[in-house]
Design a protein around this motif. Structure first.
Motif, PDB file in Angstrom:
ATOM      1  N   VAL A 272     -61.728 -16.653 -13.953  1.00 55.08           N
ATOM      2  CA  VAL A 272     -60.488 -15.709 -14.199  1.00 55.08           C
ATOM      3  C   VAL A 272     -60.640 -15.172 -15.437  1.00 55.08           C
ATOM      4  O   VAL A 272     -60.684 -15.996 -16.631  1.00 55.08           O
ATOM      5  CB  VAL A 272     -59.448 -16.875 -14.110  1.00 55.08           C
ATOM      6  N   TYR A 273     -60.806 -13.772 -15.481  1.00 54.03           N
ATOM      7  CA  TYR A 273     -60.601 -13.031 -16.780  1.00 54.03           C
ATOM      8  C   TYR A 273     -59.273 -12.427 -16.916  1.00 54.03           C
ATOM      9  O   TYR A 273     -58.979 -11.352 -16.244  1.00 54.03           O
ATOM     10  CB  TYR A 273     -61.990 -11.822 -16.633  1.00 54.03           C
ATOM     11  N   LEU A 274     -58.425 -12.920 -18.068  1.00 53.93           N
ATOM     12  CA  LEU A 274     -57.219 -12.259 -17.973  1.00 53.93           C
ATOM     13  C   LEU A 274     -56.986 -10.910 -18.654  1.00 53.93           C
ATOM     14  O   LEU A 274     -57.980 -10.685 -19.271  1.00 53.93           O
ATOM     15  CB  LEU A 274     -56.508 -13.494 -19.012  1.00 53.93           C
ATOM     16  N   GLU A 275     -56.216 -10.392 -18.067  1.00 53.13           N
ATOM     17  CA  GLU A 275     -55.588  -9.006 -18.703  1.00 53.13           C
ATOM     18  C   GLU A 275     -55.377  -9.086 -20.230  1.00 53.13           C
ATOM     19  O   GLU A 275     -55.853  -8.268 -21.084  1.00 53.13           O
ATOM     20  CB  GLU A 275     -54.881  -8.162 -17.817  1.00 53.13           C
ATOM     21  N   LYS A 280     -52.411 -16.979 -20.962  1.00 53.32           N
ATOM     22  CA  LYS A 280     -53.307 -17.986 -20.404  1.00 53.32           C
ATOM     23  C   LYS A 280     -52.380 -19.157 -19.884  1.00 53.32           C
ATOM     24  O   LYS A 280     -52.631 -19.686 -18.952  1.00 53.32           O
ATOM     25  CB  LYS A 280     -54.218 -18.167 -21.536  1.00 53.32           C
ATOM     26  N   GLU A 281     -51.617 -19.735 -21.026  1.00 48.57           N
ATOM     27  CA  GLU A 281     -50.793 -21.154 -20.545  1.00 48.57           C
ATOM     28  C   GLU A 281     -49.902 -20.699 -19.352  1.00 48.57           C
ATOM     29  O   GLU A 281     -49.966 -21.622 -18.399  1.00 48.57           O
ATOM     30  CB  GLU A 281     -50.137 -21.215 -21.874  1.00 48.57           C
ATOM     31  N   LYS A 282     -49.327 -19.474 -19.062  1.00 50.90           N
ATOM     32  CA  LYS A 282     -48.527 -19.121 -18.095  1.00 50.90           C
ATOM     33  C   LYS A 282     -49.218 -19.292 -16.845  1.00 50.90           C
ATOM     34  O   LYS A 282     -48.858 -19.605 -15.962  1.00 50.90           O
ATOM     35  CB  LYS A 282     -47.717 -17.855 -18.564  1.00 50.90           C
ATOM     36  N   VAL A 283     -50.446 -18.521 -16.878  1.00 49.53           N
ATOM     37  CA  VAL A 283     -51.253 -18.582 -15.695  1.00 49.53           C
ATOM     38  C   VAL A 283     -51.672 -19.794 -15.371  1.00 49.53           C
ATOM     39  O   VAL A 283     -51.730 -20.357 -13.902  1.00 49.53           O
ATOM     40  CB  VAL A 283     -52.514 -17.583 -15.808  1.00 49.53           C
ATOM     41  N   PRO A 293     -56.251 -28.431  -2.955  1.00 49.70           N
ATOM     42  CA  PRO A 293     -57.247 -29.416  -3.567  1.00 49.70           C
ATOM     43  C   PRO A 293     -58.196 -28.608  -4.962  1.00 49.70           C
ATOM     44  O   PRO A 293     -59.255 -28.643  -4.391  1.00 49.70           O
ATOM     45  CB  PRO A 293     -58.116 -30.232  -2.449  1.00 49.70           C
ATOM     46  N   ILE A 294     -57.529 -28.325  -5.876  1.00 46.07           N
ATOM     47  CA  ILE A 294     -58.366 -27.523  -6.840  1.00 46.07           C
ATOM     48  C   ILE A 294     -58.181 -28.207  -8.301  1.00 46.07           C
ATOM     49  O   ILE A 294     -57.154 -28.801  -8.631  1.00 46.07           O
ATOM     50  CB  ILE A 294     -58.118 -26.018  -6.624  1.00 46.07           C
ATOM     51  N   HIS A 295     -58.910 -27.763  -8.981  1.00 45.57           N
ATOM     52  CA  HIS A 295     -58.913 -28.316 -10.711  1.00 45.57           C
ATOM     53  C   HIS A 295     -58.987 -27.014 -11.423  1.00 45.57           C
ATOM     54  O   HIS A 295     -59.827 -26.380 -11.078  1.00 45.57           O
ATOM     55  CB  HIS A 295     -59.960 -29.175 -11.108  1.00 45.57           C
ATOM     56  N   ILE A 296     -57.884 -26.650 -12.494  1.00 40.71           N
ATOM     57  CA  ILE A 296     -57.576 -25.489 -13.154  1.00 40.71           C
ATOM     58  C   ILE A 296     -58.180 -26.304 -14.581  1.00 40.71           C
ATOM     59  O   ILE A 296     -57.470 -26.956 -15.029  1.00 40.71           O
ATOM     60  CB  ILE A 296     -56.182 -25.093 -13.107  1.00 40.71           C
ATOM     61  N   THR A 297     -58.899 -25.366 -14.949  1.00 42.67           N
ATOM     62  CA  THR A 297     -59.510 -25.671 -16.565  1.00 42.67           C
ATOM     63  C   THR A 297     -59.230 -24.628 -17.453  1.00 42.67           C
ATOM     64  O   THR A 297     -59.712 -23.441 -17.007  1.00 42.67           O
ATOM     65  CB  THR A 297     -60.645 -26.415 -16.402  1.00 42.67           C
ATOM     66  N   ASP A 298     -58.910 -24.838 -18.553  1.00 41.48           N
ATOM     67  CA  ASP A 298     -59.063 -23.793 -19.637  1.00 41.48           C
ATOM     68  C   ASP A 298     -60.594 -23.786 -20.053  1.00 41.48           C
ATOM     69  O   ASP A 298     -60.994 -24.873 -20.669  1.00 41.48           O
ATOM     70  CB  ASP A 298     -58.022 -24.165 -20.740  1.00 41.48           C
ATOM     71  N   VAL A 299     -61.199 -22.799 -20.250  1.00 36.82           N
ATOM     72  CA  VAL A 299     -62.718 -22.548 -20.640  1.00 36.82           C
ATOM     73  C   VAL A 299     -62.482 -23.254 -22.211  1.00 36.82           C
ATOM     74  O   VAL A 299     -63.819 -23.572 -22.350  1.00 36.82           O
ATOM     75  CB  VAL A 299     -63.265 -21.202 -20.488  1.00 36.82           C
ATOM     76  N   ASP A 300     -61.761 -22.960 -22.758  1.00 40.84           N
ATOM     77  CA  ASP A 300     -61.823 -23.535 -24.410  1.00 40.84           C
ATOM     78  C   ASP A 300     -61.962 -25.068 -24.119  1.00 40.84           C
ATOM     79  O   ASP A 300     -62.430 -25.689 -25.330  1.00 40.84           O
ATOM     80  CB  ASP A 300     -60.757 -22.936 -25.119  1.00 40.84           C
ATOM     81  N   ASP A 301     -61.429 -25.710 -23.091  1.00 40.36           N
ATOM     82  CA  ASP A 301     -61.657 -27.052 -23.263  1.00 40.36           C
ATOM     83  C   ASP A 301     -63.028 -27.749 -22.965  1.00 40.36           C
ATOM     84  O   ASP A 301     -63.309 -28.865 -23.473  1.00 40.36           O
ATOM     85  CB  ASP A 301     -60.858 -27.678 -22.026  1.00 40.36           C
ATOM     86  N   LYS A 302     -63.941 -26.831 -22.730  1.00 38.71           N
ATOM     87  CA  LYS A 302     -65.508 -27.297 -22.703  1.00 38.71           C
ATOM     88  C   LYS A 302     -65.620 -28.260 -21.705  1.00 38.71           C
ATOM     89  O   LYS A 302     -66.464 -29.057 -21.867  1.00 38.71           O
ATOM     90  CB  LYS A 302     -65.990 -27.614 -24.064  1.00 38.71           C
ATOM     91  N   GLU A 303     -64.916 -28.294 -20.628  1.00 38.32           N
ATOM     92  CA  GLU A 303     -64.978 -29.637 -19.710  1.00 38.32           C
ATOM     93  C   GLU A 303     -66.317 -29.220 -18.924  1.00 38.32           C
ATOM     94  O   GLU A 303     -66.973 -30.429 -18.762  1.00 38.32           O
ATOM     95  CB  GLU A 303     -63.784 -29.621 -18.774  1.00 38.32           C
ATOM     96  N   ARG A 313     -68.419 -14.252 -20.774  1.00 41.72           N
ATOM     97  CA  ARG A 313     -68.948 -13.844 -19.389  1.00 41.72           C
ATOM     98  C   ARG A 313     -68.424 -14.978 -18.286  1.00 41.72           C
ATOM     99  O   ARG A 313     -68.343 -15.016 -17.289  1.00 41.72           O
ATOM    100  CB  ARG A 313     -70.367 -14.021 -19.220  1.00 41.72           C
ATOM    101  N   ILE A 314     -68.043 -16.210 -18.976  1.00 39.77           N
ATOM    102  CA  ILE A 314     -67.597 -17.346 -18.207  1.00 39.77           C
ATOM    103  C   ILE A 314     -66.162 -17.020 -17.902  1.00 39.77           C
ATOM    104  O   ILE A 314     -65.892 -17.573 -16.737  1.00 39.77           O
ATOM    105  CB  ILE A 314     -67.720 -18.622 -19.087  1.00 39.77           C
ATOM    106  N   GLY A 315     -65.342 -16.516 -18.598  1.00 39.71           N
ATOM    107  CA  GLY A 315     -63.941 -16.216 -18.294  1.00 39.71           C
ATOM    108  C   GLY A 315     -63.097 -17.020 -19.248  1.00 39.71           C
ATOM    109  O   GLY A 315     -63.545 -17.867 -20.204  1.00 39.71           O
ATOM    110  N   ASP A 316     -61.716 -16.805 -18.941  1.00 38.11           N
ATOM    111  CA  ASP A 316     -60.932 -17.796 -19.662  1.00 38.11           C
ATOM    112  C   ASP A 316     -60.221 -18.894 -18.828  1.00 38.11           C
ATOM    113  O   ASP A 316     -59.817 -19.945 -19.739  1.00 38.11           O
ATOM    114  CB  ASP A 316     -59.484 -16.666 -19.977  1.00 38.11           C
ATOM    115  N   ILE A 317     -60.429 -18.919 -17.760  1.00 39.86           N
ATOM    116  CA  ILE A 317     -59.880 -20.199 -16.718  1.00 39.86           C
ATOM    117  C   ILE A 317     -60.771 -20.251 -15.905  1.00 39.86           C
ATOM    118  O   ILE A 317     -61.274 -19.239 -15.287  1.00 39.86           O
ATOM    119  CB  ILE A 317     -58.232 -19.757 -16.269  1.00 39.86           C
TER     120      ILE A 317
END
Length: 413
Positions: A272-275, A280-283, A293-303, A313-317
């Protein structure tokens, strides 16, 4: 067996000098990729030629792919010794904001553009060190990475038969010493094709396709024995395969319809590449309201990615489905249902999931004068293949790669 023999002698007849001695004894490495070949297929189906190849060489319990367990990121990881977040091919498709373009494996003009690719692929390293390299298909080999291409290569065409590819290898080995490649890559898609279509548990379909592929590999292995050359063969795959039931495909169109962002979907992972970064937090909060059955992660969490060298290139979410689930656009869901009805199946095979799931683990087999014989080793990460090949060929190992020579060096004689 009769078919196997005929394939071999056809190769000999096509290249009559195959049986004559050659003058060079410098090491040669042939790196073969069997796309989608799951770690347990040999044990399950006992293919004659691969089983013999393994018995005389080295076999890993499995080879762990990098995340995501997709074809392009993992082939290029094997080729560079770098994780996807370090070499830039972070998925089969992704968006690059700096280029304002989406990389996709079906876009030849992008796939062949070397500016997308980081790291130093094996064939580039070889050519930079006055060594001849050749590729009969491998991710990145038809792109001018660092302005360098293999001395011999082919633009990918899945219609080219396996025997034609093998014949191409024999042609290269027939060249005079100064022109003969020391590094050859070779690619076969058979097990990925059948695995996607029927799933990794359809023994009848898998066995039939593997038997054919094994005969063709047998022709290659036997043909190589007829050369008086120091040839070392490494057989790998990029990933395994997981069963996904018909009712486990999730409607990504519905999930993301109100999200102010560009979404690039790869099934087991949506980028997900935010405009607007302020959203970010709201999305994330909105996406987490879904009962899918999904998992949502912030790319900054380096999970999932430990280093954000190619963060843009990886995106924001990241949207990651649970095990045995897969993301699909609404239009794709309709096509999937039609295919399932046509093939009379209630599941397909998919990959891209976390390497923590052994279903997506790959293979590593090696045979040749550089390797010990009859050796079984534990599971290891695919980044370590690169320095192994460098060691065999006498190439300098770049300092900045993720792979470590000490992991696989013990398998060498």
């Amino acid at each position: 067996m009769k078919r196997f023999c005929s394939l071999f002698w056809l190769a000999v007849l096509a290249f009559p000098s195959i049986a004559f001695s050659q003058e060079s004894k410098e090491p040669i490495v042939i790196l073969i990729s069997l796309d989608g070949f799951r770690y347990d297929y040999v044990e399950r189906f006992q293919p004659e030629n691969l089983t013999r190849f393994i018995a005389d060489g080295v076999a890993a319990e499995s080879m762990m792919p990098s995340f995501p367990s997709k074809t392009f990121p993992n082939h290029y990881t094997i080729a560079t010794g770098l994780k996807p977040e370090h070499h830039g091919i972070v998925d089969n498709s992704f968006y690059d904001p700096a280029k304002d373009l989406t990389y996709a494996i079906g876009k030849a003009e992008i796939v062949q553009d070397g500016t997308w690719y980081g790291g130093t692929p094996l064939w580039v390293l070889a050519e930079q060190n006055n060594m001849v390299a050749a590729s009969y298909f491998f991710v990145g080999s038809e792109a001018d990475v660092q302005g360098v291409l293999p001395s011999y290569y082919h633009e990918y065409d899945g219609r080219v038969s396996n025997l034609t590819r093998i014949a191409g290898v024999f042609k290269w080995l027939e060249l005079p010493e100064a022109e003969r490649p020391s590094l050859i890559t070779l690619y076969f898609s058979d097990m990925d094709d059948v695995g996607h279509r029927y799933g990794p548990n359809n023994d009848e379909q898998l066995s039939a396709r593997l038997t054919k592929l094994d005969h063709e590999l047998g022709a290659l292995f036997e043909g190589l024995k007829s050369y008086d050359l120091d040839i070392n063969v490494i057989v790998v795959s990029d990933h395994g395969m997981m069963n996904v039931p018909a009712d486990h495909y999730l409607n990504l169109t519905e999930l993301t319809k109100d999200i102010p962002a560009r979404v690039v979907n790869n099934g087991a992972l949506a980028h997900v590449y935010l405009e607007d970064q302020k959203d970010k937090e709201k999305v994330i909060k909105e996406l987490k309201k879904s009962d899918m059955p999904i998992h949502i992660t912030d790319v900054d969490d380096k999970e999932n990615y430990q280093d954000l060298m190619y963060k843009d290139r990886i995106g924001d979410i990241l949207i990651i489905p649970d095990r045995y689930y897969y993301l699909a656009w609404e239009t794709t869901l309709t096509r999937l249902k039609d295919n399932m009805d046509r093939l009379d199946t209630d599941k397909f095979g998919e990959h891209g999931f976390s390497p923590a799931y052994k279903d997506v683990h790959a293979i590593f087999y090696a045979n040749g004068p550089a390797f010990k014989s009859g050796l079984e080793i534990e599971t290891f990460q695919n980044v370590h293949v690169y320095p192994l090949i460098c060691k065999i060929l006498g190439l300098p190992i770049p300092n900045n790669i993720d792979g470590k020579l000490e992991v696989l060096e013990p398998i060498l004689r």
